[in-house]
Design a protein around this motif. Structure first.
Motif, mmCIF file in Angstrom:
data_model
loop_
_atom_site.group_PDB
_atom_site.id
_atom_site.type_symbol
_atom_site.label_atom_id
_atom_site.label_comp_id
_atom_site.label_asym_id
_atom_site.label_seq_id
_atom_site.Cartn_x
_atom_site.Cartn_y
_atom_site.Cartn_z
ATOM 1 N N ALA A 109 -13.972 0.317 -13.056
ATOM 2 C CA ALA A 109 -14.937 -0.129 -12.305
ATOM 3 C C ALA A 109 -14.782 -0.434 -10.812
ATOM 4 N N VAL A 110 -15.555 -0.852 -9.921
ATOM 5 C CA VAL A 110 -15.411 -0.877 -8.711
ATOM 6 C C VAL A 110 -14.358 -2.020 -7.961
ATOM 7 N N VAL A 111 -14.475 -3.259 -8.874
ATOM 8 C CA VAL A 111 -13.634 -4.451 -8.814
ATOM 9 C C VAL A 111 -12.333 -4.219 -9.037
ATOM 10 N N GLY A 112 -12.157 -3.132 -10.135
ATOM 11 C CA GLY A 112 -10.832 -3.059 -10.400
ATOM 12 C C GLY A 112 -10.169 -1.837 -9.508
ATOM 13 N N LYS A 113 -10.692 -0.917 -8.821
ATOM 14 C CA LYS A 113 -10.346 -0.178 -7.620
ATOM 15 C C LYS A 113 -9.831 -1.004 -6.576
ATOM 16 N N MET A 114 -10.905 -2.153 -5.969
ATOM 17 C CA MET A 114 -10.428 -2.716 -5.122
ATOM 18 C C MET A 114 -8.985 -3.583 -5.390
ATOM 19 N N GLY A 115 -9.051 -4.015 -6.820
ATOM 20 C CA GLY A 115 -7.853 -4.752 -7.001
ATOM 21 C C GLY A 115 -6.587 -3.972 -6.896
ATOM 22 N N VAL A 116 -6.516 -2.556 -7.320
ATOM 23 C CA VAL A 116 -5.476 -1.536 -7.054
ATOM 24 C C VAL A 116 -5.169 -1.400 -5.713
ATOM 25 N N ALA A 117 -6.312 -1.274 -5.027
ATOM 26 C CA ALA A 117 -6.116 -0.896 -3.617
ATOM 27 C C ALA A 117 -5.619 -2.319 -2.824
ATOM 28 N N ALA A 118 -5.875 -3.384 -3.436
ATOM 29 C CA ALA A 118 -5.353 -4.488 -2.763
ATOM 30 C C ALA A 118 -3.935 -4.927 -2.979
ATOM 31 N N VAL A 119 -3.632 -4.451 -4.379
ATOM 32 C CA VAL A 119 -2.025 -4.584 -4.657
ATOM 33 C C VAL A 119 -1.279 -3.547 -4.009
ATOM 34 N N PHE A 120 -1.842 -2.087 -3.617
ATOM 35 C CA PHE A 120 -1.110 -1.280 -2.785
ATOM 36 C C PHE A 120 -1.041 -1.846 -1.596
ATOM 37 N N GLY A 121 -2.045 -2.419 -0.949
ATOM 38 C CA GLY A 121 -1.801 -3.059 0.451
ATOM 39 C C GLY A 121 -1.123 -4.100 0.700
ATOM 40 N N LEU A 122 -0.998 -4.848 -0.434
ATOM 41 C CA LEU A 122 0.008 -6.064 -0.355
ATOM 42 C C LEU A 122 1.404 -5.440 -0.456
ATOM 43 N N PHE A 123 1.712 -4.506 -1.062
ATOM 44 C CA PHE A 123 3.141 -3.707 -1.182
ATOM 45 C C PHE A 123 3.073 -3.240 0.132
ATOM 46 N N GLY A 124 2.095 -2.607 0.653
ATOM 47 C CA GLY A 124 2.472 -1.989 2.029
ATOM 48 C C GLY A 124 2.948 -3.179 3.281
ATOM 49 N N THR A 125 1.988 -4.301 3.032
ATOM 50 C CA THR A 125 2.379 -5.467 4.051
ATOM 51 C C THR A 125 3.747 -5.924 3.685
ATOM 52 N N TRP A 126 4.324 -5.803 2.486
ATOM 53 C CA TRP A 126 5.732 -6.129 2.137
ATOM 54 C C TRP A 126 6.519 -5.555 2.898
ATOM 55 N N VAL A 127 6.403 -3.988 2.586
ATOM 56 C CA VAL A 127 7.242 -3.099 3.152
ATOM 57 C C VAL A 127 7.128 -2.964 4.697
ATOM 58 N N PHE A 128 6.141 -3.118 5.438
ATOM 59 C CA PHE A 128 6.101 -3.125 6.833
ATOM 60 C C PHE A 128 6.972 -4.533 7.063
ATOM 61 N N LEU A 129 6.788 -5.474 6.614
ATOM 62 C CA LEU A 129 7.460 -6.767 7.116
ATOM 63 C C LEU A 129 9.132 -6.563 6.862
ATOM 64 N N ARG A 130 9.455 -5.836 5.737
ATOM 65 C CA ARG A 130 10.855 -5.479 5.611
ATOM 66 C C ARG A 130 11.393 -4.729 6.502
ATOM 67 N N VAL A 131 10.574 -3.588 6.827
ATOM 68 C CA VAL A 131 11.073 -2.788 7.802
ATOM 69 C C VAL A 131 11.110 -3.389 9.137
ATOM 70 N N VAL A 132 10.107 -4.086 9.802
ATOM 71 C CA VAL A 132 10.186 -4.883 10.894
ATOM 72 C C VAL A 132 11.337 -5.697 11.053
ATOM 73 N N ARG A 133 11.972 -6.217 10.103
ATOM 74 C CA ARG A 133 12.951 -7.168 10.020
ATOM 75 C C ARG A 133 14.337 -6.493 10.656
ATOM 76 N N VAL A 134 14.426 -5.221 10.359
ATOM 77 C CA VAL A 134 15.564 -4.593 10.679
ATOM 78 C C VAL A 134 15.358 -3.748 12.150
ATOM 79 N N VAL A 135 14.275 -3.960 12.545
ATOM 80 C CA VAL A 135 13.970 -3.258 13.931
ATOM 81 C C VAL A 135 14.120 -4.446 15.005
ATOM 82 N N PRO A 136 14.977 -4.138 16.120
ATOM 83 C CA PRO A 136 14.760 -4.948 17.189
ATOM 84 C C PRO A 136 13.468 -5.133 17.889
ATOM 85 N N VAL A 137 13.100 -6.414 17.633
ATOM 86 C CA VAL A 137 11.796 -7.002 17.836
ATOM 87 C C VAL A 137 11.658 -7.224 19.518
ATOM 88 N N ARG A 138 12.436 -7.082 20.185
ATOM 89 C CA ARG A 138 12.386 -7.204 21.725
ATOM 90 C C ARG A 138 11.239 -6.278 22.234
#
Lengths: 325, 337
Positions: A109-138
């Protein structure tokens, strides 16, 4: 500064009301305020207002407001003015999630699709935050650049699978936001995004503190990780809700918080209503253009937002540069 | 030249102009030399040599193909359909795209040539085909494929019926099944006439494509030399449905519209192509579910039970070919007068 700010606030509020009103009464069918009130010969008017116009207007308002907030929160978490779900790979991860549901859980159902998309998006945010930590932020521009590259990689993976599975055209549909077929029963998930806006507002002061850096926040006795987690959830859920109902709307989360920051500065509690309001005005205006340009047909909203958003983004970039010198 | 304007008794319409021209151009002497060597059939068409589809540049291209080829590769489902219907067999095709009802047209050991859009050049080279047929989606492959074997492009040219006749006649000659081709054309002509009679006074219609929950209005393909107006738009061109709006742009996937558009234009019949069903997009919402809402229920087409779901494979994937046209005729004759 104060009188000028008030003046802008009034302008935004007036625009919001005027555009929302226009959104209710611009469309293929003839629905005018008088025809709704009188019923008259065109008795469809009241019905269309309830079944089609109000849902579309509300959907646009919710999407515009929440995407602005998602961008704002993201900018606070990363402490960078040039990030939003679209420039950090979050949208791409959420799209990959949508594709995954089509392939592995087709009956969902659509709500399920949204849930899965949100979980993937959450993972994406986490990956990005991890990656940014090792990048010089200056380097201010390096962070979104890394995000865009990350999004490019994930997007390429998505495109590859969509290509192999003959789903490219479905993919195209999600990546071009449109409110054309929004009506009663087809937009309600956006209320969840609206809920996230409220949550963001409740936690606003914490995000302001987070925006000052991890050490500072911890010294103030804030549970840094928990606040970041809440922010990530807000971003992921908003991204997924908008993606599922309308598709991807680019640049919004980037441009709107920056404009607001120019007007009132970086206090999150104060900027949230501004970001929500200007975000809503922006999408309302673009959706109206999408409806009117090739009347009675429509142009995908994503195209309009892309054009205007890109122009505003460039302006912000160039403006910043001229200030720096 | 073996390609001739033969007296197709039942044929009311002339062959396509290009074919007729190429036939007239050939002299008797040339025909004899060709016949004394290996027998060939000539096919001529205007090939788009422009890099961009938006601004086509045509160049007349003539290709001689061997008669009774043993090893035929097709990238075009309509041609696969017609070859099968004429008793022929194809040894290579984009196997993933071959619909159930056309499986019989494939040889038992048929090999996969890629997708409808892209060719597995290495595999095709290895299989050494005698003839390669492309059209529409695969037209751009001409340059690469023509280096491997004689390649013809059977894309839509002129009206749907003209193209159907041209291609069926040509493939009939290639396969040495001229009589079967003639009979098939006659049968289809009759069917199309019946369908046109059914739509003639039935009021207005709108071709609607539903995909991923989005709607698009299909073009009445007025510019019939452009295949992009085809697909669901064939209901106007081939089957005479009166379009409820005239100015829909000839875009492959139609123009995005809202539910309100359906209510406001209010056609008497809604001809629905379920794109996700055509491409087997699993889990996509069925077109019927998308259209099951309060606004659509206000339309005349809904109230008169005249929302007609067209066979998605026939109208979206294949659109052309003998068996497919029969399916299309059946779909259209569902209309209530």
């Amino acid at each position: 500064m104060r009188p000028r700010r008030t003046w802008v606030g009034v302008l935004v509020a007036v625009l919001l009301v005027v555009l929302a009103f226009a959104s209710l009464f611009v469309g293929v069918s003839d629905v005018s305020p008088s025809s709704v009130l009188t019923g008259g010969p065109d008795s469809d008017a009241a019905f269309l207002l309830v079944a089609s116009r109000i849902p579309r207007t509300v959907a646009v308002l919710l999407a515009g407001a929440s995407l602005g907030i998602a961008g704002l929160i993201m900018q606070m978490l990363v402490r960078n003015k040039f990030v939003e779900p679209g420039t950090t790979g979050v949208s791409e991860f959420a799209t990959l999630g949508m594709l995954a549901t089509m392939v592995f859980l087709p009956g969902l159902a659509v709500v399920g699709k949204m849930g899965v998309a949100a979980v993937f998006g959450l993972f994406g945010t986490w990956v990005f935050l991890r990656v940014v930590r090792v990048v010089p932020v200056r380097q201010l521009v390096l962070v979104p650049l890394v995000g865009i590259m990350l999004g490019g990689v994930v997007g390429a993976v998505t495109t590859f699978f969509a290509y192999r599975l003959d789903l490219l055209q479905s993919l195209g549909q999600w990546s071009q936001g449109s409110f054309a077929t929004i009506m009663q029963g087809r937009y309600e998930f956006l209320w969840i995004a609206g809920l996230m806006v409220v949550l963001a507002w409740v936690a606003a002061d914490r995000f302001s503190v987070i925006g000052l850096g991890e050490e500072f926040a911890t010294n103030l006795g804030l549970d840094y990780r928990r606040v970041v987690a809440v922010g990530m959830v807000i971003i992921a859920v908003i991204t997924a809700a908008v993606l599922v109902t309308a598709g991807m709307i680019p640049f919004l989360g980037l441009v709107v918080p920056n404009i607001v920051s120019l007007i009132i500065g970086d206090n999150v509690r104060r900027s949230i209503p501004w970001v929500a309001g200007i975000g809503a005005v922006f999408v309302l205006a673009c959706d109206l253009i999408a409806r009117v340009v090739r009347f009675p047909y429509e142009i995908p909203l994503g195209v309009i937002v892309g054009i205007i958003g890109a122009a505003l983004f460039l302006w912000l970039l160039l403006r910043r540069r001229s200030r720096a010198h | 030249m073996r390609t001739a304007v033969r007296p197709l008794a039942a044929l009311a319409l002339p062959l396509s102009a290009v074919l007729a021209l190429s036939a007239c151009g050939g002299s008797d002497a040339a025909a004899e030399t060709a016949a004394s060597e290996a027998e060939t059939v000539t096919f001529t068409w205007d090939r788009n040599i422009a890099a961009e589809d938006a601004d086509p540049q045509y160049e007349e291209t003539t290709v001689e193909v061997p008669k009774n080829p043993e090893n035929i590769v097709v990238f075009d489902m309509a041609s696969l359909d017609t070859i099968g219907a004429l008793g022929g067999e194809v040894s290579g095709a984009p196997l993933d795209s071959v619909p159930e009802y056309l499986q019989d047209a494939l040889a038992d050991d048929a090999f996969n040539v890629g997708t409808l859009f892209e060719a597995d050049i290495v595999e095709i080279e290895a299989q050494q085909p005698d003839l390669i047929v492309i059209a529409g989606r695969s037209s751009a492959l001409y340059e690469d494929l023509s280096e491997i074997a004689p390649t013809v492009d059977l894309s839509l040219r002129g009206s749907y019926t003209e193209t159907l006749e041209r291609n069926t006649t040509f493939l009939g000659e290639v396969l040495g099944a001229e009589d079967e081709a003639e009979a098939a054309i006659a049968e289809l002509e009759e069917g199309i006439e019946e369908a046109r009679a059914a739509t003639a006074d039935a009021g207005t219609g709108l071709g609607l494509m539903v995909s991923g929950g989005e709607l698009s209005a299909l073009s009445p393909s007025r510019d019939s030399s452009d295949a992009r107006g085809a697909r669901g738009g064939l209901i106007y061109d081939a089957f005479g449905v009166e379009p409820v709006v005239e100015d829909i742009r000839a875009a492959t996937h139609g123009e995005p519209v809202s539910f309100e558009f359906l209510l406001e234009t209010n056609p008497d019949h809604l001809w629905v192509v379920d794109r996700d069903a055509a491409t087997n997009t699993e889990g996509a919402q069925a077109a019927a579910a998308v259209l099951d809402n309060e606004i659509v229920k206000q339309t005349t087409a809904y109230q008169n039970d005249q929302i007609i779901y067209l066979d998605p494979t026939a109208w979206y994937v294949v659109f052309g070919g003998v068996e497919t046209t029969k399916i299309m005729i059946d779909d259209v004759t569902q209309i209530a007068g």
